[in-house]
Design an enzyme around this catalytic site. Structure first.
Site, PDB file in Angstrom:
ATOM      1  N   GLY A 723      -2.307   9.772  11.908  1.00 49.86           N
ATOM      2  CA  GLY A 723      -2.212  11.034  10.886  1.00 49.86           C
ATOM      3  C   GLY A 723      -3.484  11.196  10.298  1.00 49.86           C
ATOM      4  O   GLY A 723      -4.187   9.850   9.853  1.00 49.86           O
ATOM      5  N   GLU A 726      -3.029  11.826   4.748  1.00 47.66           N
ATOM      6  CA  GLU A 726      -3.249  10.955   3.633  1.00 47.66           C
ATOM      7  C   GLU A 726      -4.182  10.026   3.529  1.00 47.66           C
ATOM      8  O   GLU A 726      -4.776   9.851   2.321  1.00 47.66           O
ATOM      9  CB  GLU A 726      -1.696  10.175   3.438  1.00 47.66           C
ATOM     10  CG  GLU A 726      -0.579  11.344   3.422  1.00 47.66           C
ATOM     11  CD  GLU A 726       0.943  10.529   3.433  1.00 47.66           C
ATOM     12  OE1 GLU A 726       1.169  10.346   4.618  1.00 47.66           O
ATOM     13  OE2 GLU A 726       1.601  10.721   2.338  1.00 47.66           O
TER      14      GLU A 726
HETATM   15 MO1  MOS Z   1       3.747  13.165   1.937  1.00 50.36          MO
HETATM   16  S1  MOS Z   1       3.637  12.440  -0.058  1.00 50.36           S
HETATM   17  O1  MOS Z   1       4.728  12.068   2.980  1.00 50.36           O
HETATM   18  O2  MOS Z   1       4.168  14.893   1.768  1.00 50.36           O
END
Ligand code: MOS
Length: 759
Positions: A723, A726
């Site tokens: 991903g 983040e």
């Molecule tokens: Mo994220 S803080 O898992 O939307």
């Protein structure tokens, strides 16, 4: 030759990553046009035309106490005001404690229930909903509702003022690893040590779109709910359990979201209130929160980390201690993974980690982009920089000298970890080798110039998900899954995967999401959507190929009657013989000749946990930052960032880059701007608006360079992706702090870092 020059394979030696017609390409968003033309509708923009009612939430002005009297008479006397819901008149509900929880690892404890008691647990607690014919009227009438309170003056709201209340959580969502070795002893015996406190204040998500729910009241009490959420199934299961409804009575739809960042992981209280009003009044109701109320339902928790590090005379890490205290509410135990990173990022045999919680009279904190990772890596990566400086070693070289070849927390190898290559390529692009090791030595006009580096890390998880696909006789493919697109590009990347796997043009694919009637998916969060839903989309399209091929084989005079699926390729909407691509049938031909209007399939994609659990699975990055600090004014500008990211296969280089850019911008914001200020006397966030809660503007953001380092990973999921939602924010604030130190010789260990700390 320095270690830095010695390490790693160069990118040129790696096999280039497989790209396809669509996969790996910089493809623009399929929903881009809808978004910029205003055709994309958000939760509050759905309307049944006339007749929808508007609810306005009243928020408590006190932080703790009891409501002793409510007078709604004056509000009700206004023409067009229908009712005012308070704890005195809401009906009994079907919920019970467990069913009221949201999915996906909610905090421990007992969730807050709006309008269920006279008790006030936090400032801005929702205490009433005024329902009227118009929003303006509801808002005005809200000013006419009169409450009396019994105020409890004793408040626990500052983290540092309440450290004596710290205790271990009953159940940690991310269990803290047991100590290894003897960190205290190793620290004492270390040649170089760092022992410091790192503080991180409250922050709020502040997405552009306000939380909103539009509930359309239909025949047979059927509700169609347009909700701002990161998971329609989560909102649906919540509503079902709270109001005792069946699936078909509550459909939740959320095609677009104007920013989530974690704030939409839990159903927010406007959803409960809008549904309550709709069911009670048997009318359609819309509830939209105000910007001020956006500060009332969760935030990144204030956190204090006490870190002690020790290194040997030759710069090898000997001891790592991270004792962390973060806040939670009085009614729930919110935990995040803050300290575990300290035991995993570097090779070290003596590690002691601890995480305790302080319950405060505030609402429960809430996951916010890279929850815990951002916080933990911020502190660790400054401490590592400090230790490198003490040991007289270049901070990048120091990291390489202590590189973790395996995850010592889990005692497992990494499924893949091209962090070395991130350091190398990032350093090269940034020009790190030209760095003057002396702090405060680089001057440019009135500015001190500093260069800093930090490491980023985030989970690479895959969750179970389903997807369905329908191929119609005109060659159009529809794929659906109840996931979300919170701005990350889900619509686009899933369309790419479906088109690539089945061999059709992207224009012939429609990907549907954000509707609770679609097949199951987890919340969009944890940076797992690409891996999770992407794998489900791949699987369902593979299944479609098998079905389609079976049909093609059965046709009279089929060119494939004696052929296996391995011997054909699916491309350009055709099944063609590998050996002779001129022998083919188009998908439409197959369906039409079979007299089938459409083919449908529905599959469940499960992560191969047996295999995955043998490995530690993470995304890594190296962030390089240049700052310029005004010698007289202490103002800090981040003038240059290079972020080198190793995240497995990159499906869409354009949307992927955008995710990292957004993360870096937010990292700069976290470093220099964002701060929700608490008034400890009133237990209230004072700057609960975008005028006083500072976020960067265009002028604050200069040059950001994103590098995707080649990384092959067959373990993480069938697509080999990790991903990107983040990882971009992790490490940035530490790199900024380290750059400020390099510029000025001043070490800043409090967020945000503002000029008063530099004067
Ligand atoms: Mo994220 S803080 O898992 O939307």
């Amino acid at each position: 030759m320095s270690l830095l020059q010695k390490v790693g394979v160069s990118a040129e030696n790696l096999e280039p990553q497989e790209t396809g017609k669509y996969i790996g390409k910089p493809i623009s968003r399929v929903d881009g046009r809808a978004k910029v033309t205003g055709n994309a509708k958000y939760a509050a923009e759905f309307n049944v035309g006339t007749g929808i009612l508007h609810g306005f939430v009243i928020s408590s002005p006190i932080a703790k106490g009891k409501i002793t009297a409510v007078n709604i008479r004056q509000a009700l006397s206004q023409k067009g005001v229908l009712t005012v819901f308070t704890h005195l008149n809401v009906p009994g509900l079907a919920w019970f404690d467990r069913s009221y929880r949201d999915q996906d690892a909610p905090p421990g404890g007992s969730p807050f229930r709006p309008l269920q008691s006279d008790e006030i647990l936090f400032s801005q607690q929702p205490i009433a909903l005024v329902v009227a014919e118009t929003f303006e009227l509801a808002r005005y009438a809200a000013t006419l509702v009169h409450f009396e309170y019994e105020v409890k003056e004793e408040l626990s709201v500052g983290l540092e003022q309440n450290l004596d209340k710290a205790k271990k959580p009953e159940k940690h969502r991310f269990p803290v690893p047991k100590p290894r070795g003897d960190a205290e002893k190793a620290l004492k015996e270390s040649a170089f040590t760092v022992e410091e406190d790192y503080y991180h204040g409250y922050e709020h998500h502040n997405p552009m779109e306000m939380f909103a729910s539009t509930v359309i009241y239909g025949d047979d009490d059927r509700l169609t709910i347009y909700d701002k959420t990161q998971g329609v199934l989560n909102s649906q299961s919540y509503i079902k359990s709270v109001f005792g409804l069946s699936d078909d009575k509550a459909r939740v739809i959320s095609p677009f979201m104007g920013g989530g960042f974690g704030s939409g992981l839990r159903p927010q209280y406007q959803l409960y209130m809008a549904v309550l009003a709709s069911l009670e009044l048997k009318r359609s109701v819309k509830v939209v929160l105000t910007r001020q109320q956006m500060f009332s339902f969760g935030h990144r928790p204030a956190t204090l980390q006490k870190i002690a590090l020790g290194a040997s005379a030759d710069g090898k890490l000997q001891a790592i201690i991270n004792k962390c205290v973060s806040e939670t509410s009085t009614f729930e135990e919110y935990t995040e993974n803050i300290v575990n990173w300290s035991g995993q990022m570097y090779q070290c045999d003596n590690v002691l980690l601890d995480h305790q919680l302080v319950p405060l009279d505030l609402y429960t904190p809430l996951d916010m982009r890279a929850p815990g990772g951002v916080t933990g890596m911020y502190a660790l990566e400054i401490a590592i920089d400090e230790l490198a400086v003490k040991a007289g070693i270049d901070p990048l070289e120091f990291r390489l000298m202590n590189y973790a070849e395996k995850d010592q927390n889990l005692d497992k190898p990494f499924s893949s970890k091209e962090l070395r290559e991130c350091y190398r390529q990032g350093a090269e692009r940034f020009g790190w080798s030209k760095r003057n090791p002396q702090a405060g030595a680089t001057v440019e006009g009135n500015n001190l110039v500093g260069w800093g580096v930090a490491t980023g890390c985030w989970e690479a998880n895959q969750m179970p998900s389903r997807a369905k696909a329908m191929l119609s006789a005109d060659g159009k493919l529809t794929v659906g899954c109840a996931t979300a697109d919170i701005g990350t590009g889900t619509y686009t990347v899933m369309t790419q995967i479906a088109a690539e796997v089945l061999g059709v043009a992207m224009e012939d694919v429609l990907f549907k999401l954000g509707d609770s009637v679609l097949p199951m998916s987890p919340l969009q969060g944890g940076s797992w959507t690409m891996a999770t839903v992407g794998s489900a989309v791949k699987l369902v399209c593979d299944d479609m190929k098998t079905k389609l091929f079976k049909l093609a084989k059965q046709l009279e005079n089929s060119p494939f009657s004696n052929i296996k699926e391995e011997d054909v390729i699916f491309s350009d909407s055709r099944i063609q013989l590998k050996a002779d691509t001129q022998k083919y049938l188009t998908f439409s031909e197959v369906l039409q000749k079979s007299e089938v209007n459409y083919l449908e399939t529905d599959t469940t994609s499960l992560p191969n946990m047996l295999e995955q659990n043998k490995y530690s699975r993470f995304t890594h990055s190296a962030v390089f930052v240049e700052v310029k600090v005004d010698k007289d004014l202490g103002t800090v500008h981040v003038t240059r960032v290079v972020d080198a990211v190793a995240a497995g296969r990159i499906i869409n280089t354009k949307t992927a880059r955008s995710q990292i850019l957004g993360g870096v911008v937010w990292g700069i914001s976290m470093a220099l701007h964002e701060d929700t200020v608490m008034d400890n006397n009133f237990g209230r966030f004072m700057n609960h608006n975008l005028a006083e809660y500072h976020v960067p503007v265009n002028a604050d953001i200069k040059d950001i360079d994103v590098i995707f380092v080649e990384e092959h990973d067959d373990i993480v999921n069938p697509l080999g992706v990790k991903g990107l939602g983040e990882i971009g924010i992790v490490g940035v604030a530490a790199a900024v702090s380290n750059a400020i130190y390099h510029a000025t010789g001043k070490r800043l260990r409090n967020l945000p870092m503002q000029l008063d700390q530099l004067l």
